[in-house]
Design an enzyme around this catalytic site. Structure first.
Site, mmCIF file in Angstrom:
data_model
loop_
_atom_site.group_PDB
_atom_site.id
_atom_site.type_symbol
_atom_site.label_atom_id
_atom_site.label_comp_id
_atom_site.label_asym_id
_atom_site.label_seq_id
_atom_site.Cartn_x
_atom_site.Cartn_y
_atom_site.Cartn_z
ATOM 1 N N LYS A 1 0.836 -1.218 0.000
ATOM 2 C CA LYS A 1 0.000 0.000 0.000
ATOM 3 C C LYS A 1 0.864 1.259 0.000
ATOM 4 O O LYS A 1 0.613 2.190 -0.759
ATOM 5 C CB LYS A 1 -0.922 0.045 1.231
ATOM 6 N N ARG B 1 -9.266 1.262 9.263
ATOM 7 C CA ARG B 1 -8.830 -0.094 9.581
ATOM 8 C C ARG B 1 -9.867 -0.825 10.416
ATOM 9 O O ARG B 1 -9.661 -1.980 10.764
ATOM 10 C CB ARG B 1 -7.539 -0.011 10.390
ATOM 11 N N ARG C 1 11.529 -1.074 10.484
ATOM 12 C CA ARG C 1 10.520 -0.514 11.382
ATOM 13 C C ARG C 1 10.427 -1.368 12.634
ATOM 14 O O ARG C 1 10.564 -2.579 12.558
ATOM 15 C CB ARG C 1 9.158 -0.511 10.672
ATOM 16 N N ARG D 1 11.649 -5.578 4.671
ATOM 17 C CA ARG D 1 11.366 -4.153 4.419
ATOM 18 C C ARG D 1 12.293 -3.248 5.231
ATOM 19 O O ARG D 1 12.547 -3.470 6.406
ATOM 20 C CB ARG D 1 9.918 -3.859 4.782
ATOM 21 N N ARG E 1 0.120 -8.374 13.922
ATOM 22 C CA ARG E 1 -0.509 -7.406 13.005
ATOM 23 C C ARG E 1 -1.407 -8.118 11.991
ATOM 24 O O ARG E 1 -2.465 -7.615 11.625
ATOM 25 C CB ARG E 1 0.561 -6.582 12.281
HETATM 26 P P1 AMP Z 1 1.050 1.009 8.989
HETATM 27 O O1 AMP Z 1 2.251 1.843 8.691
HETATM 28 O O2 AMP Z 1 -0.158 1.408 8.190
HETATM 29 O O3 AMP Z 1 1.322 -0.467 8.913
HETATM 30 O O4 AMP Z 1 0.648 1.317 10.523
HETATM 31 C C1 AMP Z 1 1.531 1.031 11.573
HETATM 32 C C2 AMP Z 1 0.762 0.922 12.876
HETATM 33 O O5 AMP Z 1 0.136 2.179 13.187
HETATM 34 C C3 AMP Z 1 -0.377 -0.077 12.867
HETATM 35 O O6 AMP Z 1 0.038 -1.415 13.143
HETATM 36 C C4 AMP Z 1 -1.286 0.469 13.973
HETATM 37 O O7 AMP Z 1 -0.823 0.141 15.251
HETATM 38 C C5 AMP Z 1 -1.134 1.973 13.789
HETATM 39 N N1 AMP Z 1 -2.177 2.445 12.864
HETATM 40 C C6 AMP Z 1 -2.018 2.907 11.595
HETATM 41 N N2 AMP Z 1 -3.180 3.223 11.038
HETATM 42 C C7 AMP Z 1 -4.133 2.952 11.985
HETATM 43 C C8 AMP Z 1 -5.559 3.021 12.004
HETATM 44 N N3 AMP Z 1 -6.250 3.449 10.945
HETATM 45 N N4 AMP Z 1 -6.177 2.656 13.154
HETATM 46 C C9 AMP Z 1 -5.511 2.233 14.224
HETATM 47 N N5 AMP Z 1 -4.179 2.106 14.263
HETATM 48 C C10 AMP Z 1 -3.487 2.451 13.147
#
Ligand code: AMP
Length: 210
Positions: free
Chosen positions: A13, A89, A155, A123, A166
């Protein structure tokens, strides 16, 4: 053009959103990136979100996340559209978003669990410009960003035990969104196991911008 990129972590994404943003000239809004940025700045909300939620692979509570997105979408650069990456999400987030704005299309980028684990464990991200590298996009020099020379790091939540959590969270809380948007007639499925350029072409075609 208001777009959502949906799909499990590691399906590409972020990479697609970055390229679509340049191509369509609309901002890429990643809630994950916003949380990482807040933690890096030692913002109290950001540090709490990392310690209590995203650092453990859990979702940040809906009210905090929705407020953050609502404020971001109110900014000037969003008036011609945006690409949401990682939001919504959960169903409550999707319902809240429907009250704030009108979404044109939801691109659901699908990949199998095996591909995802391989992508996520390999990654790396530039600490300066945030560009993402991995098995599909290796840097020219190990550990160094091609674009800005910044250091590449893994990360905190791309460690294997956090990845598993996750993916579980995705299945339970985010997967129901595919039905939600299918019922609205907005869901478009994209095969995420193709070369990056082909995925981009499929997305552009699906939104009528090829
Ligand atoms: P990502 O970079 O999109 O994988 O997001 C990293 C982490 O940020 C996720 O595993 C969540 O803990 C938090 N996070 C990101 N977007 C959301 C969301 N829309 N709702 C809740 N937590 C989020």
């Amino acid at each position: 053009m208001n777009l959502i990129l949906l799909g499990p972590p590691g399906t590409g994404k972020g990479t697609q959103a970055e390229r679509l943003s340049k191509k369509l000239n609309i901002p890429h809004i990643s809630t994950g990136e916003m949380f990482r940025q807040l933690a890096a700045e030692c913002n109290p909300l950001g540090v709490k979100a990392k310690d209590d939620y995203w650092g453990k692979g859990n979702l940040v509570p809906d009210d905090i996340t929705i407020k953050l997105v609502e404020e971001r979408l109110a900014k000037d650069d969003c008036k011609n559209g945006y690409i949401l990456d990682g939001f919504p999400r959960t169903i409550p987030q999707a319902k809240a978003l429907d009250k704030i704005t009108s979404i044109d299309s939801v691109l659901d980028i699908e990949s199998s669990g095996e591909v995802i684990i391989k992508r996520l464990t390999s990654r790396r991200q530039c600490v300066k410009c945030k560009k993402i590298y991995g098995i599909d996009v290796p840097p020219r020099h190990e550990g160094i960003c091609d674009e800005c020379g910044g250091k590449l790091e893994q990360r905190d939540d791309d460690k294997e035990e956090v990845i598993r959590e996750r993916l579980e969270v995705y299945k339970k809380q985010t997967l129901p969104l595919t039905d939600y948007y299918h019922r609205q007639g907005k869901l478009i499925k994209i095969n995420g196991e193709q070369p990056i350029q082909k995925i981009l072409e499929d997305i552009l075609k699906a939104v009528g911008k090829n």
